[in-house]
Design an enzyme around this catalytic site. Structure first.
Site, PDB file in Angstrom:
ATOM      1  N   GLU A 244       1.498 -10.370  -3.979  1.00 21.95           N
ATOM      2  CA  GLU A 244       0.024 -10.316  -4.134  1.00 21.95           C
ATOM      3  C   GLU A 244      -0.655  -9.158  -4.113  1.00 21.95           C
ATOM      4  OE1 GLU A 244      -1.282 -13.228  -4.608  1.00 21.95           O
ATOM      5  OE2 GLU A 244      -0.001 -14.897  -3.788  1.00 21.95           O
ATOM      6  N   CYS A 278      -9.168  -9.008  -1.220  1.00 18.87           N
ATOM      7  CA  CYS A 278      -8.455  -8.878  -2.544  1.00 18.87           C
ATOM      8  C   CYS A 278      -9.002  -9.569  -3.550  1.00 18.87           C
ATOM      9  CB  CYS A 278      -6.983  -9.288  -2.437  1.00 18.87           C
ATOM     10  SG  CYS A 278      -6.952 -10.970  -1.425  1.00 18.87           S
TER      11      CYS A 278
HETATM   12  P1  NAD Z   1      -0.764  -0.800   0.384  1.00 19.67           P
HETATM   13  O1  NAD Z   1       0.066  -1.155  -0.593  1.00 19.67           O
HETATM   14  O2  NAD Z   1      -1.076   0.720   0.478  1.00 19.67           O
HETATM   15  O3  NAD Z   1      -0.021  -1.135   1.694  1.00 19.67           O
HETATM   16  C1  NAD Z   1       0.291  -2.517   1.855  1.00 19.67           C
HETATM   17  C2  NAD Z   1       1.597  -2.286   2.810  1.00 19.67           C
HETATM   18  O4  NAD Z   1       2.496  -1.902   2.291  1.00 19.67           O
HETATM   19  C3  NAD Z   1       1.363  -1.731   4.052  1.00 19.67           C
HETATM   20  O5  NAD Z   1       1.907  -2.463   5.137  1.00 19.67           O
HETATM   21  C4  NAD Z   1       2.099  -0.376   3.795  1.00 19.67           C
HETATM   22  O6  NAD Z   1       2.611   0.226   4.910  1.00 19.67           O
HETATM   23  C5  NAD Z   1       3.207  -0.805   2.790  1.00 19.67           C
HETATM   24  N1  NAD Z   1       3.974  -0.109   2.107  1.00 19.67           N
HETATM   25  C6  NAD Z   1       3.604   1.090   1.530  1.00 19.67           C
HETATM   26  N2  NAD Z   1       4.338   1.606   0.713  1.00 19.67           N
HETATM   27  C7  NAD Z   1       5.420   0.935   0.890  1.00 19.67           C
HETATM   28  C8  NAD Z   1       6.757   1.012  -0.052  1.00 19.67           C
HETATM   29  N3  NAD Z   1       7.155   1.933  -0.745  1.00 19.67           N
HETATM   30  N4  NAD Z   1       7.719  -0.099   0.389  1.00 19.67           N
HETATM   31  C9  NAD Z   1       7.371  -1.199   1.333  1.00 19.67           C
HETATM   32  N5  NAD Z   1       6.285  -1.069   2.064  1.00 19.67           N
HETATM   33  C10 NAD Z   1       5.229  -0.114   1.725  1.00 19.67           C
HETATM   34  O7  NAD Z   1      -2.144  -1.609   0.297  1.00 19.67           O
HETATM   35  P2  NAD Z   1      -3.412  -1.830   1.298  1.00 19.67           P
HETATM   36  O8  NAD Z   1      -4.312  -0.547   1.256  1.00 19.67           O
HETATM   37  O9  NAD Z   1      -2.739  -2.049   2.623  1.00 19.67           O
HETATM   38  O10 NAD Z   1      -4.141  -2.979   1.002  1.00 19.67           O
HETATM   39  C11 NAD Z   1      -5.342  -3.144   0.000  1.00 19.67           C
HETATM   40  C12 NAD Z   1      -4.632  -3.631  -1.134  1.00 19.67           C
HETATM   41  O11 NAD Z   1      -4.061  -4.710  -1.018  1.00 19.67           O
HETATM   42  C13 NAD Z   1      -5.798  -3.768  -2.300  1.00 19.67           C
HETATM   43  O12 NAD Z   1      -5.443  -3.479  -3.565  1.00 19.67           O
HETATM   44  C14 NAD Z   1      -5.887  -5.381  -2.079  1.00 19.67           C
HETATM   45  O13 NAD Z   1      -6.656  -5.919  -3.556  1.00 19.67           O
HETATM   46  C15 NAD Z   1      -4.578  -5.792  -2.120  1.00 19.67           C
HETATM   47  N6  NAD Z   1      -4.497  -6.961  -1.494  1.00 19.67           N
HETATM   48  C16 NAD Z   1      -4.004  -8.285  -2.283  1.00 19.67           C
HETATM   49  C17 NAD Z   1      -4.166  -9.315  -1.737  1.00 19.67           C
HETATM   50  C18 NAD Z   1      -3.710 -10.711  -2.569  1.00 19.67           C
HETATM   51  O14 NAD Z   1      -3.577 -11.884  -1.995  1.00 19.67           O
HETATM   52  N7  NAD Z   1      -3.281 -10.447  -4.018  1.00 19.67           N
HETATM   53  C19 NAD Z   1      -4.583  -9.747  -0.390  1.00 19.67           C
HETATM   54  C20 NAD Z   1      -5.033  -8.609   0.480  1.00 19.67           C
HETATM   55  C21 NAD Z   1      -4.874  -7.359  -0.153  1.00 19.67           C
END
Ligand code: NAD
Length: 470
Positions: A244, A278
Protein backbone atom coordinates in the site's frame (compact mmCIF):
# COMPACT_ATOMS: atom_id res chain seq x y z
CA UNK A 1 -7.14 19.48 28.34
CA UNK A 2 -7.38 15.69 28.72
CA UNK A 3 -5.30 14.03 31.44
CA UNK A 4 -2.13 12.30 30.20
CA UNK A 5 -1.64 9.81 33.05
CA UNK A 6 -1.49 6.40 31.43
CA UNK A 7 -0.66 2.93 32.71
CA UNK A 8 -0.26 1.71 29.13
CA UNK A 9 2.29 4.45 28.47
CA UNK A 10 4.20 3.48 31.61
CA UNK A 11 4.26 -0.17 30.58
CA UNK A 12 5.61 0.43 27.05
CA UNK A 13 8.26 3.07 27.73
CA UNK A 14 11.78 2.43 29.08
CA UNK A 15 14.17 4.49 31.26
CA UNK A 16 15.75 7.46 29.47
CA UNK A 17 19.23 5.89 29.40
CA UNK A 18 17.86 2.77 27.66
CA UNK A 19 15.72 4.33 24.98
CA UNK A 20 15.04 7.04 22.44
CA UNK A 21 13.06 10.14 23.39
CA UNK A 22 9.76 10.42 21.51
CA UNK A 23 8.43 13.98 21.21
CA UNK A 24 4.88 15.22 21.51
CA UNK A 25 4.17 16.31 17.92
CA UNK A 26 2.51 19.56 19.00
CA UNK A 27 4.77 20.76 21.83
CA UNK A 28 8.00 18.81 21.09
CA UNK A 29 8.20 17.86 24.80
CA UNK A 30 9.28 14.28 25.45
CA UNK A 31 6.32 11.91 25.93
CA UNK A 32 8.51 8.98 26.98
CA UNK A 33 11.37 6.81 25.75
CA UNK A 34 10.83 3.99 23.28
CA UNK A 35 13.00 0.89 23.41
CA UNK A 36 15.74 0.57 20.78
CA UNK A 37 16.07 -2.95 19.42
CA UNK A 38 19.13 -4.35 17.63
CA UNK A 39 19.57 -6.98 14.87
CA UNK A 40 19.94 -9.80 17.41
CA UNK A 41 16.56 -8.83 18.87
CA UNK A 42 15.02 -8.97 15.39
CA UNK A 43 16.26 -12.51 14.93
CA UNK A 44 14.91 -13.55 18.33
CA UNK A 45 11.45 -12.08 17.59
CA UNK A 46 11.17 -13.67 14.13
CA UNK A 47 12.25 -17.07 15.44
CA UNK A 48 9.80 -16.78 18.33
CA UNK A 49 7.05 -15.96 15.84
CA UNK A 50 8.05 -19.00 13.79
CA UNK A 51 7.85 -21.35 16.80
CA UNK A 52 4.55 -19.89 18.04
CA UNK A 53 2.83 -20.19 14.64
CA UNK A 54 1.83 -23.91 14.48
CA UNK A 55 0.00 -23.81 17.83
CA UNK A 56 -1.76 -20.56 16.91
CA UNK A 57 -2.85 -22.03 13.56
CA UNK A 58 -4.01 -25.22 15.29
CA UNK A 59 -6.55 -23.25 17.34
CA UNK A 60 -8.73 -22.94 14.23
CA UNK A 61 -10.82 -20.09 12.88
CA UNK A 62 -13.49 -20.15 15.56
CA UNK A 63 -11.10 -19.78 18.49
CA UNK A 64 -8.91 -17.21 16.75
CA UNK A 65 -12.02 -15.17 15.92
CA UNK A 66 -13.12 -15.37 19.55
CA UNK A 67 -9.72 -14.04 20.66
CA UNK A 68 -9.83 -11.20 18.11
CA UNK A 69 -13.31 -10.21 19.23
CA UNK A 70 -12.10 -10.13 22.85
CA UNK A 71 -9.25 -7.87 21.71
CA UNK A 72 -11.68 -5.52 19.96
CA UNK A 73 -13.65 -5.21 23.21
CA UNK A 74 -10.39 -4.55 25.07
CA UNK A 75 -9.46 -1.78 22.59
CA UNK A 76 -12.85 -0.17 23.23
CA UNK A 77 -12.29 -0.38 27.00
CA UNK A 78 -8.85 1.28 26.67
CA UNK A 79 -9.90 3.66 23.90
CA UNK A 80 -9.33 6.98 25.65
CA UNK A 81 -5.89 6.01 26.93
CA UNK A 82 -4.86 4.82 23.46
CA UNK A 83 -6.29 7.94 21.82
CA UNK A 84 -4.31 10.27 24.10
CA UNK A 85 -1.01 8.47 23.35
CA UNK A 86 -1.81 8.59 19.63
CA UNK A 87 -2.84 12.23 19.73
CA UNK A 88 0.35 13.33 21.48
CA UNK A 89 2.74 11.23 19.41
CA UNK A 90 1.14 11.63 15.98
CA UNK A 91 -0.29 15.12 16.54
CA UNK A 92 -3.85 14.41 15.39
CA UNK A 93 -6.47 15.93 17.69
CA UNK A 94 -8.68 13.78 19.86
CA UNK A 95 -11.74 15.38 18.26
CA UNK A 96 -12.91 15.30 14.64
CA UNK A 97 -12.01 12.43 12.29
CA UNK A 98 -8.77 11.96 14.19
CA UNK A 99 -7.42 10.10 17.25
CA UNK A 100 -10.65 8.86 18.87
CA UNK A 101 -11.93 8.01 15.40
CA UNK A 102 -8.73 6.05 14.63
CA UNK A 103 -8.92 3.99 17.83
CA UNK A 104 -12.61 3.32 17.12
CA UNK A 105 -11.62 2.11 13.66
CA UNK A 106 -8.94 -0.14 15.19
CA UNK A 107 -11.68 -1.94 17.15
CA UNK A 108 -14.03 -2.08 14.14
CA UNK A 109 -11.36 -3.53 11.79
CA UNK A 110 -10.25 -6.07 14.44
CA UNK A 111 -13.85 -7.27 14.79
CA UNK A 112 -14.35 -7.36 11.06
CA UNK A 113 -11.25 -9.51 10.50
CA UNK A 114 -12.62 -11.85 13.17
CA UNK A 115 -16.12 -12.13 11.75
CA UNK A 116 -15.83 -12.27 7.95
CA UNK A 117 -16.62 -15.83 6.88
CA UNK A 118 -14.12 -17.62 4.64
CA UNK A 119 -15.13 -21.11 3.61
CA UNK A 120 -13.19 -23.35 1.20
CA UNK A 121 -14.30 -22.53 -2.37
CA UNK A 122 -15.64 -25.35 -4.52
CA UNK A 123 -14.43 -24.55 -8.04
CA UNK A 124 -15.42 -27.82 -9.73
CA UNK A 125 -18.16 -30.22 -8.67
CA UNK A 126 -19.53 -31.90 -11.79
CA UNK A 127 -20.47 -35.31 -10.46
CA UNK A 128 -17.15 -36.82 -11.54
CA UNK A 129 -14.55 -34.36 -10.30
CA UNK A 130 -14.36 -32.06 -7.30
CA UNK A 131 -11.79 -29.36 -6.64
CA UNK A 132 -11.75 -27.06 -3.62
CA UNK A 133 -9.55 -24.09 -2.78
CA UNK A 134 -8.58 -23.92 0.90
CA UNK A 135 -6.73 -21.04 2.57
CA UNK A 136 -3.84 -22.10 4.78
CA UNK A 137 -1.72 -19.82 6.95
CA UNK A 138 1.44 -18.51 5.30
CA UNK A 139 3.58 -18.57 8.46
CA UNK A 140 5.27 -15.42 9.74
CA UNK A 141 4.00 -12.05 8.51
CA UNK A 142 6.18 -8.91 8.73
CA UNK A 143 3.98 -5.83 9.08
CA UNK A 144 5.69 -2.51 8.35
CA UNK A 145 3.76 0.70 8.76
CA UNK A 146 3.85 4.49 8.37
CA UNK A 147 3.40 7.32 10.88
CA UNK A 148 0.18 8.92 9.62
CA UNK A 149 -2.48 6.45 10.82
CA UNK A 150 -0.13 4.20 12.79
CA UNK A 151 -2.68 2.33 14.90
CA UNK A 152 -5.41 1.79 12.32
CA UNK A 153 -2.95 0.70 9.62
CA UNK A 154 -1.22 -1.71 12.04
CA UNK A 155 -4.62 -3.29 12.68
CA UNK A 156 -5.31 -3.55 8.93
CA UNK A 157 -2.14 -5.61 8.69
CA UNK A 158 -2.16 -7.70 11.86
CA UNK A 159 -5.83 -8.55 12.42
CA UNK A 160 -6.37 -10.45 9.11
CA UNK A 161 -2.93 -12.05 9.45
CA UNK A 162 -3.76 -13.36 12.93
CA UNK A 163 -7.25 -14.45 11.91
CA UNK A 164 -5.76 -16.60 9.15
CA UNK A 165 -3.41 -18.37 11.57
CA UNK A 166 -0.19 -16.47 10.94
CA UNK A 167 2.03 -14.93 13.58
CA UNK A 168 3.24 -11.35 13.16
CA UNK A 169 6.34 -9.23 13.71
CA UNK A 170 5.31 -5.61 13.51
CA UNK A 171 7.69 -2.74 12.73
CA UNK A 172 6.21 0.70 13.36
CA UNK A 173 7.56 3.89 11.86
CA UNK A 174 10.41 5.35 13.90
CA UNK A 175 8.19 8.45 14.29
CA UNK A 176 5.28 6.64 15.99
CA UNK A 177 6.52 3.61 17.97
CA UNK A 178 4.58 4.39 21.16
CA UNK A 179 1.11 4.31 19.57
CA UNK A 180 1.85 0.93 18.02
CA UNK A 181 3.48 -0.48 21.18
CA UNK A 182 0.35 0.63 23.04
CA UNK A 183 -1.88 -1.18 20.55
CA UNK A 184 0.26 -4.33 20.78
CA UNK A 185 0.11 -4.17 24.58
CA UNK A 186 -3.69 -4.36 24.36
CA UNK A 187 -3.63 -7.13 21.72
CA UNK A 188 -1.14 -9.15 23.79
CA UNK A 189 -3.45 -9.25 26.80
CA UNK A 190 -5.28 -11.95 24.82
CA UNK A 191 -2.63 -13.56 22.58
CA UNK A 192 -0.27 -16.43 23.38
CA UNK A 193 3.43 -15.55 23.77
CA UNK A 194 5.24 -14.90 20.48
CA UNK A 195 2.14 -14.56 18.29
CA UNK A 196 2.50 -10.76 17.97
CA UNK A 197 5.77 -8.91 18.61
CA UNK A 198 6.92 -5.37 17.91
CA UNK A 199 10.44 -4.57 16.75
CA UNK A 200 11.22 -0.94 17.51
CA UNK A 201 14.04 -0.06 15.19
CA UNK A 202 15.32 2.05 12.35
CA UNK A 203 15.04 1.52 8.60
CA UNK A 204 18.15 -0.70 8.54
CA UNK A 205 16.50 -3.26 10.78
CA UNK A 206 13.27 -2.80 8.82
CA UNK A 207 15.24 -3.79 5.76
CA UNK A 208 16.76 -6.79 7.60
CA UNK A 209 13.21 -7.87 8.55
CA UNK A 210 12.10 -7.89 4.90
CA UNK A 211 15.05 -10.16 3.98
CA UNK A 212 14.76 -12.52 6.95
CA UNK A 213 14.61 -16.16 5.80
CA UNK A 214 11.80 -16.92 8.25
CA UNK A 215 9.47 -14.20 6.92
CA UNK A 216 6.79 -15.52 4.54
CA UNK A 217 4.76 -12.39 3.83
CA UNK A 218 5.34 -8.66 4.03
CA UNK A 219 2.44 -6.29 4.56
CA UNK A 220 3.90 -2.89 3.78
CA UNK A 221 2.27 0.53 3.96
CA UNK A 222 4.46 3.51 3.24
CA UNK A 223 6.10 5.44 0.44
CA UNK A 224 6.55 4.22 -3.12
CA UNK A 225 10.34 4.61 -2.78
CA UNK A 226 10.47 2.21 0.18
CA UNK A 227 8.03 -0.13 -1.59
CA UNK A 228 10.49 -0.51 -4.45
CA UNK A 229 13.26 -1.44 -1.97
CA UNK A 230 11.01 -4.06 -0.39
CA UNK A 231 10.26 -5.65 -3.76
CA UNK A 232 14.03 -6.03 -4.27
CA UNK A 233 14.53 -7.40 -0.75
CA UNK A 234 11.83 -10.03 -1.24
CA UNK A 235 13.87 -11.63 -4.01
CA UNK A 236 15.94 -13.30 -1.28
CA UNK A 237 13.15 -14.96 0.74
CA UNK A 238 10.37 -14.89 -1.89
CA UNK A 239 8.09 -13.32 0.70
CA UNK A 240 4.61 -12.56 -0.68
CA UNK A 241 3.87 -8.83 -0.77
CA UNK A 242 0.98 -6.51 -0.16
CA UNK A 243 2.14 -2.99 -0.99
CA UNK A 244 0.00 0.00 0.00
CA UNK A 245 2.12 2.87 -1.31
CA UNK A 246 1.87 6.59 -1.89
CA UNK A 247 -1.01 8.40 -3.51
CA UNK A 248 -1.62 11.62 -5.39
CA UNK A 249 -5.40 11.32 -5.60
CA UNK A 250 -7.26 13.55 -8.01
CA UNK A 251 -10.80 14.80 -7.56
CA UNK A 252 -12.94 16.11 -10.42
CA UNK A 253 -15.81 18.50 -9.73
CA UNK A 254 -18.22 18.28 -12.66
CA UNK A 255 -20.28 21.16 -14.09
CA UNK A 256 -23.57 21.56 -12.23
CA UNK A 257 -22.19 20.26 -8.93
CA UNK A 258 -24.07 21.52 -5.86
CA UNK A 259 -21.13 23.23 -4.18
CA UNK A 260 -22.91 24.02 -0.90
CA UNK A 261 -23.93 20.36 -0.59
CA UNK A 262 -20.45 18.92 -1.22
CA UNK A 263 -18.20 21.55 0.40
CA UNK A 264 -17.83 19.89 3.82
CA UNK A 265 -17.07 16.46 2.36
CA UNK A 266 -14.62 18.02 -0.11
CA UNK A 267 -12.85 19.81 2.73
CA UNK A 268 -12.47 16.64 4.83
CA UNK A 269 -11.56 14.56 1.78
CA UNK A 270 -8.56 16.91 1.50
CA UNK A 271 -7.71 17.86 5.07
CA UNK A 272 -8.46 14.68 7.05
CA UNK A 273 -5.58 14.10 9.48
CA UNK A 274 -4.31 17.55 8.44
CA UNK A 275 -3.74 16.17 4.94
CA UNK A 276 -1.40 13.38 6.13
CA UNK A 277 -3.51 10.61 4.64
CA UNK A 278 -2.60 8.20 1.84
CA UNK A 279 -5.99 8.28 0.14
CA UNK A 280 -6.72 11.98 0.66
CA UNK A 281 -7.61 14.31 -2.17
CA UNK A 282 -4.32 15.87 -3.28
CA UNK A 283 -5.19 17.57 -6.63
CA UNK A 284 -8.61 19.07 -7.27
CA UNK A 285 -9.80 19.69 -10.86
CA UNK A 286 -12.83 22.00 -10.93
CA UNK A 287 -14.97 22.98 -13.92
CA UNK A 288 -14.75 26.63 -14.85
CA UNK A 289 -18.49 27.16 -14.17
CA UNK A 290 -18.17 26.34 -10.43
CA UNK A 291 -14.47 27.11 -9.93
CA UNK A 292 -14.74 30.34 -7.92
CA UNK A 293 -17.52 28.95 -5.75
CA UNK A 294 -15.47 25.83 -4.87
CA UNK A 295 -12.32 27.84 -4.14
CA UNK A 296 -14.26 30.21 -1.86
CA UNK A 297 -16.01 27.38 0.00
CA UNK A 298 -12.72 25.56 0.67
CA UNK A 299 -10.85 28.75 1.62
CA UNK A 300 -13.56 29.79 4.05
CA UNK A 301 -13.37 26.42 5.84
CA UNK A 302 -9.55 26.38 5.77
CA UNK A 303 -9.40 29.80 7.45
CA UNK A 304 -11.87 28.95 10.23
CA UNK A 305 -11.39 25.24 11.05
CA UNK A 306 -9.89 25.02 14.58
CA UNK A 307 -6.20 23.99 14.53
CA UNK A 308 -4.02 23.47 17.58
CA UNK A 309 -2.87 21.09 20.30
CA UNK A 310 -4.76 17.83 19.88
CA UNK A 311 -5.62 17.46 23.55
CA UNK A 312 -7.58 20.74 23.57
CA UNK A 313 -11.27 20.02 22.95
CA UNK A 314 -12.62 21.43 19.71
CA UNK A 315 -9.38 21.38 17.72
CA UNK A 316 -9.79 19.28 14.57
CA UNK A 317 -6.56 20.07 12.68
CA UNK A 318 -3.09 19.45 14.16
CA UNK A 319 0.59 19.88 13.33
CA UNK A 320 2.64 18.10 10.70
CA UNK A 321 3.95 15.02 12.46
CA UNK A 322 7.64 15.65 11.80
CA UNK A 323 10.10 18.25 10.54
CA UNK A 324 10.76 16.40 7.27
CA UNK A 325 7.07 16.52 6.31
CA UNK A 326 6.78 20.16 7.44
CA UNK A 327 9.70 21.01 5.11
CA UNK A 328 8.08 19.17 2.18
CA UNK A 329 4.77 21.03 2.58
CA UNK A 330 6.53 24.42 2.97
CA UNK A 331 8.63 23.81 -0.15
CA UNK A 332 5.68 22.71 -2.30
CA UNK A 333 3.57 25.73 -1.31
CA UNK A 334 6.46 28.10 -2.03
CA UNK A 335 7.00 26.42 -5.42
CA UNK A 336 3.31 26.89 -6.26
CA UNK A 337 3.41 30.54 -5.21
CA UNK A 338 6.55 31.13 -7.30
CA UNK A 339 4.83 29.50 -10.29
CA UNK A 340 1.99 32.04 -10.10
CA UNK A 341 -0.41 30.14 -7.81
CA UNK A 342 -2.87 32.33 -5.91
CA UNK A 343 -2.79 31.49 -2.18
CA UNK A 344 -6.37 32.07 -1.01
CA UNK A 345 -6.01 30.56 2.49
CA UNK A 346 -2.98 29.75 4.66
CA UNK A 347 0.26 29.54 2.74
CA UNK A 348 2.49 29.88 5.80
CA UNK A 349 3.42 28.20 9.08
CA UNK A 350 1.48 28.94 12.27
CA UNK A 351 4.37 29.30 14.77
CA UNK A 352 2.14 30.64 17.52
CA UNK A 353 0.59 27.13 17.72
CA UNK A 354 3.91 25.22 17.81
CA UNK A 355 6.95 24.59 15.62
CA UNK A 356 5.35 22.10 13.20
CA UNK A 357 1.98 23.73 12.57
CA UNK A 358 1.23 24.86 9.01
CA UNK A 359 -2.01 26.69 8.22
CA UNK A 360 -4.64 24.90 6.13
CA UNK A 361 -3.76 26.12 2.65
CA UNK A 362 -5.71 26.49 -0.59
CA UNK A 363 -3.80 27.48 -3.74
CA UNK A 364 -5.87 28.45 -6.79
CA UNK A 365 -4.84 28.97 -10.43
CA UNK A 366 -2.04 26.40 -10.37
CA UNK A 367 -1.14 24.30 -13.39
CA UNK A 368 -0.10 20.69 -13.90
CA UNK A 369 3.69 20.53 -13.86
CA UNK A 370 3.88 22.52 -10.59
CA UNK A 371 5.46 20.40 -7.85
CA UNK A 372 2.47 20.93 -5.53
CA UNK A 373 0.35 19.19 -8.18
CA UNK A 374 2.78 16.52 -9.36
CA UNK A 375 4.27 15.45 -6.02
CA UNK A 376 2.51 14.00 -2.98
CA UNK A 377 2.29 16.86 -0.46
CA UNK A 378 0.99 14.67 2.42
CA UNK A 379 -0.04 17.77 4.34
CA UNK A 380 -2.59 20.60 4.62
CA UNK A 381 -2.18 22.25 1.21
CA UNK A 382 -4.45 21.68 -1.80
CA UNK A 383 -3.89 22.89 -5.36
CA UNK A 384 -7.17 23.71 -7.15
CA UNK A 385 -6.91 23.46 -10.96
CA UNK A 386 -9.35 24.82 -13.53
CA UNK A 387 -10.67 22.83 -16.50
CA UNK A 388 -13.12 23.45 -19.35
CA UNK A 389 -13.67 19.97 -20.89
CA UNK A 390 -14.37 16.83 -18.83
CA UNK A 391 -12.16 14.78 -21.19
CA UNK A 392 -9.28 17.08 -20.38
CA UNK A 393 -9.86 16.73 -16.63
CA UNK A 394 -9.90 12.91 -16.93
CA UNK A 395 -6.67 12.94 -18.95
CA UNK A 396 -4.92 15.19 -16.41
CA UNK A 397 -6.20 13.19 -13.43
CA UNK A 398 -4.88 9.96 -15.00
CA UNK A 399 -1.51 11.47 -15.93
CA UNK A 400 -0.02 10.69 -12.48
CA UNK A 401 2.17 7.63 -11.91
CA UNK A 402 0.15 7.04 -8.72
CA UNK A 403 -3.26 5.38 -8.68
CA UNK A 404 -4.50 4.96 -5.13
CA UNK A 405 -7.84 6.78 -5.05
CA UNK A 406 -9.83 9.33 -7.05
CA UNK A 407 -13.22 11.00 -6.77
CA UNK A 408 -15.95 12.55 -8.88
CA UNK A 409 -18.25 15.26 -7.49
CA UNK A 410 -21.55 15.81 -9.26
CA UNK A 411 -25.27 16.34 -8.81
CA UNK A 412 -25.88 13.75 -11.56
CA UNK A 413 -25.20 10.12 -10.52
CA UNK A 414 -25.01 8.76 -14.10
CA UNK A 415 -22.57 11.42 -15.27
CA UNK A 416 -20.42 10.78 -12.19
CA UNK A 417 -20.47 7.01 -12.81
CA UNK A 418 -19.42 7.47 -16.42
CA UNK A 419 -16.41 9.55 -15.33
CA UNK A 420 -15.59 7.17 -12.45
CA UNK A 421 -15.23 4.29 -14.92
CA UNK A 422 -12.57 6.23 -16.83
CA UNK A 423 -10.34 7.02 -13.82
CA UNK A 424 -7.27 4.85 -13.15
CA UNK A 425 -7.32 4.21 -9.40
CA UNK A 426 -7.83 1.40 -6.90
CA UNK A 427 -10.96 3.15 -5.58
CA UNK A 428 -13.08 5.88 -7.16
CA UNK A 429 -15.51 7.58 -4.81
CA UNK A 430 -18.54 9.63 -5.83
CA UNK A 431 -19.35 12.74 -3.77
CA UNK A 432 -16.93 11.61 -1.05
CA UNK A 433 -13.24 10.78 -0.82
CA UNK A 434 -11.25 8.36 1.31
CA UNK A 435 -14.12 6.80 3.22
CA UNK A 436 -13.23 3.17 3.95
CA UNK A 437 -15.30 0.17 4.95
CA UNK A 438 -13.82 -3.05 6.40
CA UNK A 439 -16.02 -5.13 4.07
CA UNK A 440 -14.83 -3.38 0.89
CA UNK A 441 -11.42 -4.24 -0.62
CA UNK A 442 -8.89 -1.41 -0.67
CA UNK A 443 -5.62 -1.12 -2.59
CA UNK A 444 -3.81 0.81 -5.29
CA UNK A 445 -2.92 0.55 -8.95
CA UNK A 446 0.19 1.73 -10.81
CA UNK A 447 2.93 3.02 -8.46
CA UNK A 448 0.47 3.06 -5.52
CA UNK A 449 1.14 -0.64 -5.04
CA UNK A 450 -0.58 -3.96 -5.45
CA UNK A 451 -2.62 -6.38 -3.40
CA UNK A 452 -5.78 -5.57 -1.48
CA UNK A 453 -6.67 -5.26 2.18
CA UNK A 454 -10.06 -5.66 3.94
CA UNK A 455 -12.93 -8.06 3.43
CA UNK A 456 -12.55 -11.52 1.95
CA UNK A 457 -9.80 -10.28 -0.40
CA UNK A 458 -7.84 -9.08 2.63
CA UNK A 459 -8.08 -12.47 4.36
CA UNK A 460 -6.96 -14.28 1.20
CA UNK A 461 -3.98 -11.91 0.93
CA UNK A 462 -2.52 -13.36 4.13
CA UNK A 463 -3.20 -16.99 3.23
CA UNK A 464 -1.67 -19.64 0.99
CA UNK A 465 -4.25 -20.97 -1.46
CA UNK A 466 -4.22 -24.77 -1.53
CA UNK A 467 -6.22 -26.89 -3.94
CA UNK A 468 -7.60 -30.23 -2.84
CA UNK A 469 -8.83 -32.22 -5.84
CA UNK A 470 -10.46 -35.65 -5.96
P1 NAD B 1 8.19 5.40 4.54
O1 NAD B 1 8.23 4.57 3.31
O2 NAD B 1 9.27 6.40 4.74
O3 NAD B 1 8.24 4.46 5.83
C1 NAD B 1 7.26 3.45 6.05
C2 NAD B 1 7.84 2.36 6.93
O4 NAD B 1 8.87 1.67 6.22
C3 NAD B 1 8.49 2.86 8.23
O5 NAD B 1 8.18 1.97 9.26
C4 NAD B 1 9.98 2.81 7.90
O6 NAD B 1 10.79 2.64 9.04
C5 NAD B 1 10.03 1.56 7.04
N1 NAD B 1 11.18 1.46 6.14
C6 NAD B 1 11.88 2.46 5.56
N2 NAD B 1 12.83 1.95 4.74
C7 NAD B 1 12.69 0.60 4.78
C8 NAD B 1 13.34 -0.47 4.14
N3 NAD B 1 14.33 -0.28 3.24
N4 NAD B 1 12.93 -1.72 4.40
C9 NAD B 1 11.92 -1.95 5.26
N5 NAD B 1 11.26 -0.97 5.92
C10 NAD B 1 11.64 0.29 5.68
O7 NAD B 1 6.76 6.08 4.57
P2 NAD B 1 6.18 7.14 5.63
O8 NAD B 1 6.83 8.45 5.40
O9 NAD B 1 6.21 6.54 7.00
O10 NAD B 1 4.65 7.20 5.20
C11 NAD B 1 4.17 8.11 4.26
C12 NAD B 1 3.89 7.43 2.94
O11 NAD B 1 3.07 6.30 3.15
C13 NAD B 1 3.13 8.32 1.98
O12 NAD B 1 3.66 8.19 0.68
C14 NAD B 1 1.73 7.75 2.02
O13 NAD B 1 0.96 8.00 0.86
C15 NAD B 1 1.99 6.31 2.22
N6 NAD B 1 0.83 5.64 2.79
C16 NAD B 1 0.11 4.78 2.01
C17 NAD B 1 -1.03 4.17 2.51
C18 NAD B 1 -1.85 3.22 1.69
O14 NAD B 1 -2.72 2.56 2.22
N7 NAD B 1 -1.62 3.12 0.39
C19 NAD B 1 -1.42 4.44 3.82
C20 NAD B 1 -0.67 5.32 4.59
C21 NAD B 1 0.46 5.91 4.06
Amino acid sequence: MTTTTSTILESITVPADHGRAIPDAATRETIGHAPVHDPAHLDTLVRRARSAQPAWAALGHEERSRVLNAIATEIEASAEELAVILSREQGKPLDGPNARFEIGAAAVWTRSAADIPLEPEVVVDDGGQRAEVHHDPLGVVAAIGPWNWPVMIAVWQIAPALRMGNTVVLKPSEYTPLSVLALAEVYNRHLPEGVLSVIVADRGIGSALTKHPDVDKIMFTGSTATGRRIVEASASNLARLTLELGGNDAGIVLPGADVAAIADDLFWGIFINTGQTCAALKRLYVHDSVYDEVVDALAERARTMPMGNGLVPGNVLGPLQNQQQFDIVSRLVEDARAAGGRVVAGGEPAPELGPLFYRATVVADVEDGTSLVDEEQFGPAIPVLRYHEVDDAVRRANASEQGLGASVWSADRDEALAVAKRLAAGTVWINKHGTLDPRVPFGGTKASGYGQEFGVAGLKAVAAPKVIAY
